[in-house]
Design an enzyme around this catalytic site. Structure first.
Site, PDB file in Angstrom:
ATOM      1  N   PRO A 241       0.831  -1.216   0.000  1.00 24.16           N
ATOM      2  CG  PRO A 241      -0.749  -1.560   1.668  1.00 24.16           C
ATOM      3  CD  PRO A 241       0.547  -2.079   1.152  1.00 24.16           C
ATOM      4  N   GLY A 242       0.391   2.270  -0.727  1.00 29.08           N
ATOM      5  CA  GLY A 242       1.057   3.562  -0.715  1.00 29.08           C
ATOM      6  C   GLY A 242       2.189   3.721  -1.701  1.00 29.08           C
ATOM      7  CB  THR A 243       4.038   1.434  -3.869  1.00 31.08           C
ATOM      8  OG1 THR A 243       2.935   0.597  -4.246  1.00 31.08           O
ATOM      9  CG2 THR A 243       4.739   0.817  -2.675  1.00 31.08           C
ATOM     10  CE  LYS A 245      -1.249  -1.203  -5.163  1.00 34.72           C
ATOM     11  NZ  LYS A 245      -0.505  -0.717  -3.973  1.00 34.72           N
ATOM     12  CB  THR A 246      -4.465   4.830  -7.317  1.00 31.52           C
ATOM     13  OG1 THR A 246      -4.922   3.684  -6.590  1.00 31.52           O
ATOM     14  CG2 THR A 246      -5.655   5.589  -7.872  1.00 31.52           C
ATOM     15  CD  GLU A 462      13.940   3.404  24.724  1.00 33.29           C
ATOM     16  OE1 GLU A 462      14.452   3.182  23.604  1.00 33.29           O
ATOM     17  OE2 GLU A 462      12.863   2.876  25.081  1.00 33.29           O
ATOM     18  CG  HIS A 465      16.453  -0.831  22.803  1.00 34.11           C
ATOM     19  ND1 HIS A 465      16.286  -2.159  22.485  1.00 34.11           N
ATOM     20  CD2 HIS A 465      15.342  -0.471  23.507  1.00 34.11           C
ATOM     21  CE1 HIS A 465      15.130  -2.594  22.970  1.00 34.11           C
ATOM     22  NE2 HIS A 465      14.539  -1.585  23.601  1.00 34.11           N
ATOM     23  CG  ASP A 537      11.732  -3.695  22.756  1.00 33.78           C
ATOM     24  OD1 ASP A 537      11.542  -2.912  21.802  1.00 33.78           O
ATOM     25  OD2 ASP A 537      12.062  -3.321  23.892  1.00 33.78           O
TER      26      ASP A 537
END
Length: 641
Positions: A241-243, A245-246, A462, A465, A537
């Site tokens: 989606p969102g690439t 196509k339309t 954090e 990470h 996570d």
């Protein structure tokens, strides 16, 4: 900016048209013709007059002439009116109805026998009866009779017009089955706007190259026919989606300058079986009238799923009938010369094989997220109407947004513009784009006041990470660390690669798992506890480990096979034997346990760096890339170009 998708003028028309010439208005014919209408009106008028005349005559009682003579002799008649032998009259006092009927009467009607030899006039005169020149019983006028007689017909005509209009415009699917709908009205572009072309599309040049063949065919059909080549019946655009196509489908129609009909597949489906197929027939009929033309069907997997999969009760449900009609229209007995069908889906694997075979969708074009150069081009398109400050570097923005689609980049540019308006600026600055990227990727900030102990634990979470991301060879660089609550998270560590990655090694995936487990490992090393803050996570860790063991052949025990389907909606039990799935679960646990042990060991060995990073994070709350590496005392490797 390209114009928006034209709206629909009618709710029962599931498509929109763009660039199509206006259809000729249909000639409306009166059912049965004017002669039939006049004949029906005449029949109704005569019948109504007969009924009305019957009721007009039946209001006053008819009495015998003998009774009338008695009333005259008794002096109870006040006035009469005579026409021929018919006599109408009125009594002075009420009298009971003759023949034993209930009720009284004052006005009456009688008939004087032709053989009567009485002296009626002298008797009337002697009794003072007035002989009037006007009827005693007033009947309705001709105009009143005409209006009353036409009323039923006018009511029927009004009801017929109401029902026909409701059938053609307001009754939805049922109206389409009971009568032929009017042709769709043309949709005109707003003045000053232009159609979408390939100039409005960027980042997917390889897809444009494949679609250019369709554009060239529509522009120069003669050259292809002379070579014996036929126009492709359909092109399927498949991708996340969102690439775009339309947008690509509209650009093909705009570039070729042909009419463009667009519809969503779900808009063909109605509760009443057969309506979807009827709408498909009408859509293709309208497209053939203005051929060459393009029909675009969005989310075609809604009706194009493989048949016989148990989704419907038998083979005659509405979805399958609509799909069968599309198959027939594209390559069946009707023929679709000059009409090219473009369709978009992000689930090409579930489509019916009859839909994707050559002759229907001759080409399947995969539209993938853009690379770094494509993202830069997309950003330039979406910011061409946005004033940018001098410090904005779209190349850097494109470098820090790997994996983002065209729709996400357009949203990023819009969020930056909204922030600039809120800050009362004349142009979008680098800070606006950076804050907008954080909002899109990390979530909006939450005004949450945490206790000091909770804040300290979040800082170490954090920092765990981030530190493991800095220590792992080949890991994605740490871009930002923050303990400001955003979205659902109490803190966020953002790591993105310098360049796009299309294939991942086992070492890189293990590094991702170790980095994701860094927060839990840091809490274990420093506080000796495990909290619920590692939920997201662990979800990420489970997804990666499942792929390594069950899909990508990175486990010796499972072997080089795919035991778990890529489609998360499919049950695992349908893809492999139970023993194989048990082995996958054991290998997932082994991989995660090994990575967790590595994370704990590295944090203990680098406890001083962990404490320094957490202290800096508690002081500043947010650390950018350079500040984070400097606080941890780790040298940032040269960036990839």
């Amino acid at each position: 900016m390209p114009n928006s998708v034209p709206p629909r003028d009618r709710t029962d028309q599931p498509w929109r048209s763009e660039g199509a010439p206006p259809p000729q208005p249909p000639k409306r014919k009166m059912p049965g013709g004017w002669g039939g209408l006049i004949l029906a009106a005449l029949v109704v008028f005569l019948l109504a007059n007969l009924v009305l005349s019957f009721f007009n005559r039946g209001d006053e009682p008819t009495i015998s002439y003998t009774e009338f003579s008695k009333q005259v002799t008794a002096g109870n008649v006040t006035k009469i009116y005579s026409k021929g032998d018919a006599i109408q009259g009125e009594l002075k006092n009420k009298q009971p109805l003759p023949n034993g009927d209930k009720g009284d009467y004052t006005k009456f009607v009688t008939q004087r026998p032709a053989f009567a030899d009485d002296n009626l006039w002298d008797e009337l005169t002697s009794k003072g009866v007035t002989v009037t020149a006007e009827p005693v019983v007033q009947e309705r006028s001709f105009l009143a009779n005409l209006l009353i007689s036409l009323a039923p017909m006018l009511l029927l005509v009004a009801l017929w017009i109401f029902i026909s209009r409701r059938m053609s415009s307001g009754m939805g699917g049922a109206g389409g089955m009971l009568g032929r709908k009017a042709p769709p009205k043309p949709v005109e572009l707003e003045p000053g706007t232009r159609r979408t072309t390939f100039q409005d599309v960027a980042g997917i040049d390889e897809v444009e190259g494949e679609l250019n063949d369709v554009v060239d065919f529509l522009k120069n059909p003669t050259a292809y026919r002379e070579m014996g080549a036929r126009m492709p019946r359909g092109v399927l655009l498949a991708g996340p989606p969102g690439t775009g196509k339309t947008l690509l489908a509209r650009a093909v129609a705009g570039e070729a300058g042909v009419p463009f009909f667009s519809a969503s597949a779900s808009e063909f489906i109605e509760m009443i079986v057969g309506v979807g197929a009827s709408r498909v027939r009408e859509l293709f009929a309208e497209a053939r009238k203005v051929a060459p033309a393009i029909i675009f069907i969005d989310e075609i997997d809604t009706i194009g799923r493989a048949r016989g999969g148990g989704s419907g009760m038998g083979g005659h449900d509405e979805r399958e009938q609509t799909l069968n009609q599309i198959l027939t229209e594209m390559d069946g007995f009707t023929g679709s010369e000059g009409v090219i069908v473009l369709a978009a889906t992000n689930r090409a694997d579930v489509l019916d094989p009859a839909l994707t075979r050559p002759g229907r969708f001759d080409r399947i074009v995969h539209v993938n997220p853009p690379d770094r150069g494509g993202r830069e081009a997309i950003l330039r398109i979406h910011t061409r109407d946005i004033p940018l400050a001098q410090d904005v570097d779209l190349v850097q923005v494109a470098r820090t947004t790997p994996g983002m689609t065209g729709a996400e980049l357009a949203n990023l540019a819009n969020e930056a513009a909204l922030l600039a308006v809120k800050r009362q600026q004349k142009a979008v600055t680098r800070s606006d784009l950076s804050d907008a990227l954080e909002k899109v990727q990390l979530g909006a900030e939450r005004p949450l006041v945490m206790p000091e102990e909770e804040r300290r634990r979040t800082a170490y979470h954090e920092s765990g990470h981030a530190l493991l991301g800095m220590l792992q060879p080949g890991a994605d660089p740490v871009r930002k660390i923050t303990i400001v609550p955003r979205g659902r998270a109490l803190g966020v560590t953002l790591s993105t690669p310098d360049a796009d990655k299309y294939a991942y090694t086992e070492e890189y995936l293990r590094g991702r798992i170790i980095g994701a487990l860094g927060g839990m490992a840091a809490e274990q090393v420093v506080f000796g506890v495990v909290t619920t803050g590692s939920e997201s996570d662990l979800e990420q860790v489970t997804t990666i480990a499942r792929g390594m063991a069950g899909r990508w052949g990175m486990s010796e025990r499972v072997g080089r096979l795919t035991a778990i389907p890529g489609d998360a909606q499919q049950a695992y039990g349908l893809s492999a034997a139970p023993a194989t799935l048990d082995t996958v679960a054991e290998e997932m646990r082994r991989i995660v346990d090994e990575c967790y042990e590595s994370a704990v060991r590295q944090l203990r060995e680098n406890r001083d760096k962990l404490d320094a990073l957490a202290t800096a994070l508690l002081a500043d709350e947010t650390l950018e890339e350079d500040a984070a590496y400097r606080a941890a005392g780790i040298t940032r490797l040269a960036k990839e170009t």
